[in-house]
Design an enzyme around this catalytic site. Structure first.
Site, PDB file in Angstrom:
ATOM      1  N   ALA B  36      28.987  31.358  63.887  1.00 51.71           N
ATOM      2  CA  ALA B  36      31.086  31.130  63.915  1.00 51.71           C
ATOM      3  C   ALA B  36      31.596  32.181  64.543  1.00 51.71           C
ATOM      4  O   ALA B  36      32.599  32.736  64.926  1.00 51.71           O
ATOM      5  CB  ALA B  36      30.722  30.687  62.514  1.00 51.71           C
ATOM      6  N   HIS B  37      31.226  33.547  64.361  1.00 54.74           N
ATOM      7  CA  HIS B  37      31.442  34.567  64.514  1.00 54.74           C
ATOM      8  C   HIS B  37      31.506  35.131  65.610  1.00 54.74           C
ATOM      9  O   HIS B  37      32.124  35.321  66.202  1.00 54.74           O
ATOM     10  CB  HIS B  37      30.308  36.069  63.883  1.00 54.74           C
ATOM     11  CG  HIS B  37      31.053  36.324  62.016  1.00 54.74           C
ATOM     12  ND1 HIS B  37      30.418  35.795  61.354  1.00 54.74           N
ATOM     13  CD2 HIS B  37      31.460  37.265  61.495  1.00 54.74           C
ATOM     14  CE1 HIS B  37      30.414  36.392  60.315  1.00 54.74           C
ATOM     15  NE2 HIS B  37      31.330  36.793  60.305  1.00 54.74           N
ATOM     16  N   HIS B  38      30.281  34.623  66.375  1.00 54.46           N
ATOM     17  CA  HIS B  38      30.677  34.323  67.846  1.00 54.46           C
ATOM     18  C   HIS B  38      31.745  33.366  68.693  1.00 54.46           C
ATOM     19  O   HIS B  38      32.336  34.211  69.559  1.00 54.46           O
ATOM     20  CB  HIS B  38      28.519  34.349  68.275  1.00 54.46           C
ATOM     21  CG  HIS B  38      29.131  34.488  70.156  1.00 54.46           C
ATOM     22  ND1 HIS B  38      28.857  34.007  70.394  1.00 54.46           N
ATOM     23  CD2 HIS B  38      28.425  35.578  70.396  1.00 54.46           C
ATOM     24  CE1 HIS B  38      28.673  34.514  72.098  1.00 54.46           C
ATOM     25  NE2 HIS B  38      28.559  35.395  71.620  1.00 54.46           N
TER      26      HIS B  38
END
Lengths: 286, 201
Positions: B36-38
């Site tokens: 999700a960060h990516h």
């Protein structure tokens, strides 16, 4: 023998393992709370409150419901011996939907997750066949965060007992809060690499506070536990007096050239259940 | 009285917090693990319009167990995951989105600590594994994003929470990290332990 009763018993045991912490673990956490202060108390109160909420709501105490692991101690004449793997796989699929459990089986090369907690070699089953016609199935679902803190060191035999102690203590300290302390440190000494790791994992089946029958091993457990708790890593690695609830050691004879030491770290959610089936087909979950 | 922060959280409130404080949060949070960060960083860098405002919510490092119910989703268990894995993304994430409250476990590194100070944000520790306790504080699941692409544990879940905690501030907006301070103590203790092992035989 009634396969359906065994299947239902297995599903019930998977649910109970995920949602009810064994009494020995709850007691150990309560005792730890009385030794701690400040942050340690806040964290242990949250753990104990969480354990209560999970039991009351019959929901998993941790969102990581683990890789489903089974240790089977079966008699060679147990009538359903050949059907056990199939029954366990079916129970895992059913429990994944019904409890529910988090789907935790990922294909390491292709990616993808079948979504039912089964896959190649998983659920993982360790077999011990003895004489007799009954069967004990121990459940040890274990989360990934603590499993990532497992370690193996092939020590030179000259490192001796001192080397074993340093490896275990240094490793536990280096892991800090990552494996969700306070938990149980399982240690396997001797054998080859695989046996040392296997013994470390099997040692986790022993309840907290139960010492090894061999005095020399028991004393090593007691010493390792005190030293680890002197480190000050504390609950969740936030500092304090309690880093481990217990240390369990199992020992095998070693090759003259090898001194393998396996370490398997179990988090505070030390989930265990046992299904026992006698020859008459009576199923009991404890 | 418990100290409760309500989202969106003002920077001035964050600056009053110090390592060791225990807080609770009420309002909105989103879950974000590695993928999700990516994905969020990538989407932002491509100028895509995001379906959520990460700066107005708390961020929770978590892969929950959820259950589909008639009117949406129910959170079954939702403890924190190990935050260290997100270290490679977090400083950028804070700079770009302005998220003020991170909830995770195990702490993060110096790049994140510097970013917390610059942006005005704190990292808080939620009890590892306390999934049932967390789930009890979730009132509603208003949205989930990238569920198809990322799967249940990795998707971005939005939780509407009440009195979520306890959260211990372990990295504050003043450059202090409980982990750094503790490391010094633990290393000193470890030296003493080594000395005892040597003496005993």
């Amino acid at each position: 023998m009634n396969e359906q009763a065994l299947l239902e018993g297995l599903v019930e045991a998977i649910r109970a393992a995920a949602t009810e912490l064994p009494t020995d673990v709850t007691r150990a956490l309560e005792a730890a709370r009385n030794k701690e202060e400040a942050t340690g108390v806040v964290q242990l109160d949250a753990i104990l409150e969480n354990v209560k909420a999970a039991r009351e709501g019959s929901v998993p105490m941790c969102q990581d419901t683990g890789i489903q692991t089974f240790v089977i101690r079966a008699g060679a004449d147990f009538p359903l011996l050949g059907k056990l793997r199939g029954l366990i796989e079916e129970a895992v699929r059913l429990a994944t939907r019904e409890v529910p459990l988090r789907p935790n089986t990922v294909d390491p090369l292709r990616g993808g997750n079948p979504g039912d907690n089964t896959g190649r070699f998983i659920p993982y089953i360790l077999w011990e066949i003895e004489s007799g016609n009954g069967c004990l199935i121990h459940l040890l679902p274990k989360g990934g965060g603590s499993e990532n803190c497992s370690a193996l060191r092939m020590l030179p035999p000259g490192a001796g007992v001192k080397g074993i102690k340093r490896f275990v203590i240094d490793h536990v300290v280096a892991c800090g809060g990552k494996p969700c302390p306070p938990g149980v440190i399982g240690v396997g000494i001797g054998g080859g690499a695989d046996l040392a790791m296997k013994l470390a994992k099997l040692s986790l089946l022993r309840p907290i506070g139960v010492r090894h029958k061999d005095d020399v091993v028991a004393n090593l457990e007691i010493e390792l536990l005190s030293r680890i708790n002197e480190s000050g890593v504390g609950v969740m690695g936030l500092g304090g007096r309690v880093t481990a609830l217990d240390v369990h050691v199992e020992v095998a004879h070693r090759h003259p050239a090898s001194l393998p030491v396996g370490l398997v770290y179990q988090c505070w959610a030390d989930r265990r259940k046992t299904v026992s089936i006698n020859a008459a087909g009576h199923v009991e979950v404890t | 009285m418990d100290k409760v922060l309500t989202t969106p959280i003002d920077e001035s409130v964050i600056r009053t917090l110090h390592v060791g404080d225990t807080i609770y949060v009420t309002g909105c949070m989103f879950t974000a693990r590695d993928d999700a960060h990516h994905l969020l960083l990538h989407a932002e860098s491509q100028g895509e319009k995001l379906p959520l405002e990460p700066g107005k919510m708390a961020m929770f490092h978590c892969g929950p167990v959820v259950e589909k119910v008639a009117d949406g989703w129910r959170v079954v268990s939702a403890g924190p995951t190990t935050s260290a894995r997100m270290e490679m993304f977090e400083a950028d994430f804070l700079e770009r989105f302005g998220t003020r409250l991170i909830i995770g476990k195990g702490g993060m590194g110096t790049r994140t600590l510097d970013a917390l100070q610059r942006v005005g944000a704190v990292y808080t520790h939620f009890t590892g594994g306390a999934g049932a306790l967390a789930a009890r504080a979730v009132r509603r699941v208003p949205a989930v994003y990238w569920l198809e692409e990322l799967g249940i544990p990795e998707a971005v879940w939005v939780f509407d929470v009440e009195h979520f905690g306890p959260l211990t501030v372990t990295m504050d907006a003043h450059g202090k990290s409980l982990y750094d301070e503790l490391e010094l103590t633990v290393n000193k203790n470890l030296e003493a332990i080594h000395a005892r092992i040597e003496e005993e035989e």
